[in-house]
Scaffold this active site. Structure first.
Site, short mmCIF file in Angstrom:
data_model
loop_
_atom_site.label_atom_id
_atom_site.label_comp_id
_atom_site.label_asym_id
_atom_site.label_seq_id
_atom_site.Cartn_x
_atom_site.Cartn_y
_atom_site.Cartn_z
N GLY A 85 0.83 -1.20 0.00
CA GLY A 85 0.00 0.00 0.00
C GLY A 85 0.86 1.24 0.00
O GLY A 85 2.07 1.18 0.24
N ASP A 259 -7.42 -5.68 3.21
CA ASP A 259 -8.22 -4.90 4.15
C ASP A 259 -9.70 -5.26 4.11
O ASP A 259 -10.18 -5.98 3.24
CB ASP A 259 -7.99 -3.40 3.95
CG ASP A 259 -8.46 -2.88 2.59
OD1 ASP A 259 -9.48 -3.40 2.08
OD2 ASP A 259 -7.83 -1.96 2.05
N ASP A 298 -8.80 7.42 12.93
CA ASP A 298 -9.03 7.14 11.50
C ASP A 298 -9.58 5.73 11.33
O ASP A 298 -9.10 4.95 10.52
CB ASP A 298 -7.75 7.33 10.69
CG ASP A 298 -8.02 7.50 9.19
OD1 ASP A 298 -9.20 7.72 8.83
OD2 ASP A 298 -7.07 7.41 8.40
#
Length: 433
Positions: A85, A259, A298
């Site tokens: 990522g 994810d 987050d």
């Protein structure tokens, strides 16, 4: 891994807020995810070994590392693999630990891009990124484990456990009998790792040279467990240090994401019992962080990795903050992702991170249950009801969802309320809705 830059929120920009919510920072990827259109990492680039390879064919990690001399002690211990990522403050690459062939994740954090609020004064290590500071302090089954860390003149290297199933329909790891959580017991994975390691090692050379890169002493940074008792952050620059050429960019290709967002896309929707199993782990993790005085700030599906058995782990603590106790703290700046921002944040009001986090958890629960986000835009999030689900849910489930998505933070559930809620504990509410 995306966060909105550290800036005061301006309510006058509400019309264009949906375009600000970004997902994976993959080249060419669309930015508006409010309709839950699938976003997958870019296809593996075709890269030749010729020196004239166009830069736009390389992954972020390949571009950054192709001419960078990596920290010597890191290279002595790890072999780089695929890109996992990338984002505004760094990128994540898989690596294989040579001592036991364990595959790990390494986050390369740009030193010059860590924002002012992103630093922590660690009593043992000095000034380091908050993410490293927090992960060293915490230990929970549903938080990605800290393993090690290094630094040089350009990057901090955060070495973490690697968790999750790559969610691709063509991936053989989706077989229930081939769980990616046991890489070391999987002959296919071992062969892949060994091939990757051998290919990289064949391109490396040792050469005596004076190191001009700041480094972390392996003696002080070596760990024996995920809890990691580090004692000092030292720098060395011995004339006798050896360096190794970084791997060629052709090895740093993009791997399919592990994810929760990709998992939701793969499954379309979960049953309520599956959603409960996933969400319960996340909630218990957030409650643990709250007990430590830490707020992630987050929470979203892209910051949760998940394996084939639906075991989840929270990642990306780049926006985390330590809340002073018992007085707490009010914030006037926004850290996170717009689609998960609470009404008080969207209105530009001062807010408490703890109650804003519960709102984010409510958005996450809706997404897990129904496969889409509950609000079409920030205006609806501030004053309108969430989109009526197309799937029926139990009264206990809807009670929790409504409580977490209360517009007023004073009426919103606390994390303690969520953890003890009957939908998660299995205790009947007898008539609540």
């Amino acid at each position: 891994m995306t966060t909105i830059p550290d800036a005061t929120f301006d309510p006058s920009t509400l019309q264009r807020l949906p375009q600000l919510s970004t997902g994976h920072l993959a080249p060419g990827a669309p930015t508006d995810r409010s309709l839950r259109s699938p976003l997958t990492p870019p296809p593996t680039p075709i890269i030749s070994d010729n020196s004239g390879t166009p830069q736009d064919k390389l992954t972020v990690s390949a571009r950054q590392l192709q001419n960078h001399v990596l920290q010597p002690e890191f290279l002595a211990e790890y072999v780089l693999g695929d890109e996992l990522g990338s984002g505004g403050f760094g990128f994540v690459v898989s690596a294989t630990r040579k001592s036991d062939n364990r595959e790990v994740a390494v986050k390369f954090i740009f030193r010059d891009k860590v924002p002012v609020h992103g630093w922590a004064n660690d009593p043992q290590l000095g000034v380091i990124p908050m993410e490293i500071h927090v992960l060293r302090k915490v230990q929970h089954a549903n938080i990605i484990a800290f393993l090690n860390a290094y630094q040089d003149s350009k990057f901090f290297y955060l070495v973490m456990e690697l968790h999750g199933t790559p969610w691709s329909a063509s991936n053989p790891l989706l077989s229930k009998n081939n769980n990616n959580n046991n890489n070391n017991n999987n002959p296919t994975n071992i062969s892949m790792i060994e091939a990757m390691a051998n290919a990289t090692l064949s391109q490396q050379r040792l050469a005596g040279a004076s190191s001009t890169v700041s480094s972390v002493s392996s003696a002080s940074y070596k760990t024996t467990s995920s809890s990691s008792s580090l004692t000092s952050l030292s720098h060395s620059g011995s004339e006798s240090e050896l360096y190794v050429e970084p791997p060629k960019p052709s090895l740093l290709v993009r791997r399919t994401s592990c994810d929760l967002f990709e998992c939701i896309e793969h499954h379309s929707k979960f049953s309520e019992s599956q959603a409960r199993m996933i969400f319960k782990q996340i909630v218990e993790c957030v409650e643990y962080l709250n007990s430590c005085g830490i707020c992630h700030r987050d929470i979203k599906d892209e910051n949760i990795v998940i394996d084939n058995d639906f075991k989840v782990k929270l990642i990306d603590f780049g926006s985390a903050v330590i809340i002073p106790r018992p007085q707490g703290k009010l914030f006037d700046r926004f850290y996170g992702t717009i689609n998960y921002a609470s009404p008080e944040i969207l209105k530009g009001e001062k807010y408490r991170a703890e109650s804003a986090e519960v709102w984010s958890l409510g958005i996450l629960l809706y997404t897990i249950l129904y496969g889409e986000v509950p609000f079409n835009d920030p205006v609806q999030a501030i004053s309108g009801p969430y989109i009526s689900p197309r799937v029926r849910s139990s009264s206990e489930c809807l009670h929790l969802l409504n409580w977490m998505l209360a517009k007023s933070p004073e009426r919103r559930a606390t994390i303690e309320d969520v953890v003890s809620h009957p939908w998660l504990t299995g205790i009947s509410m007898s008539g609540s809705a």
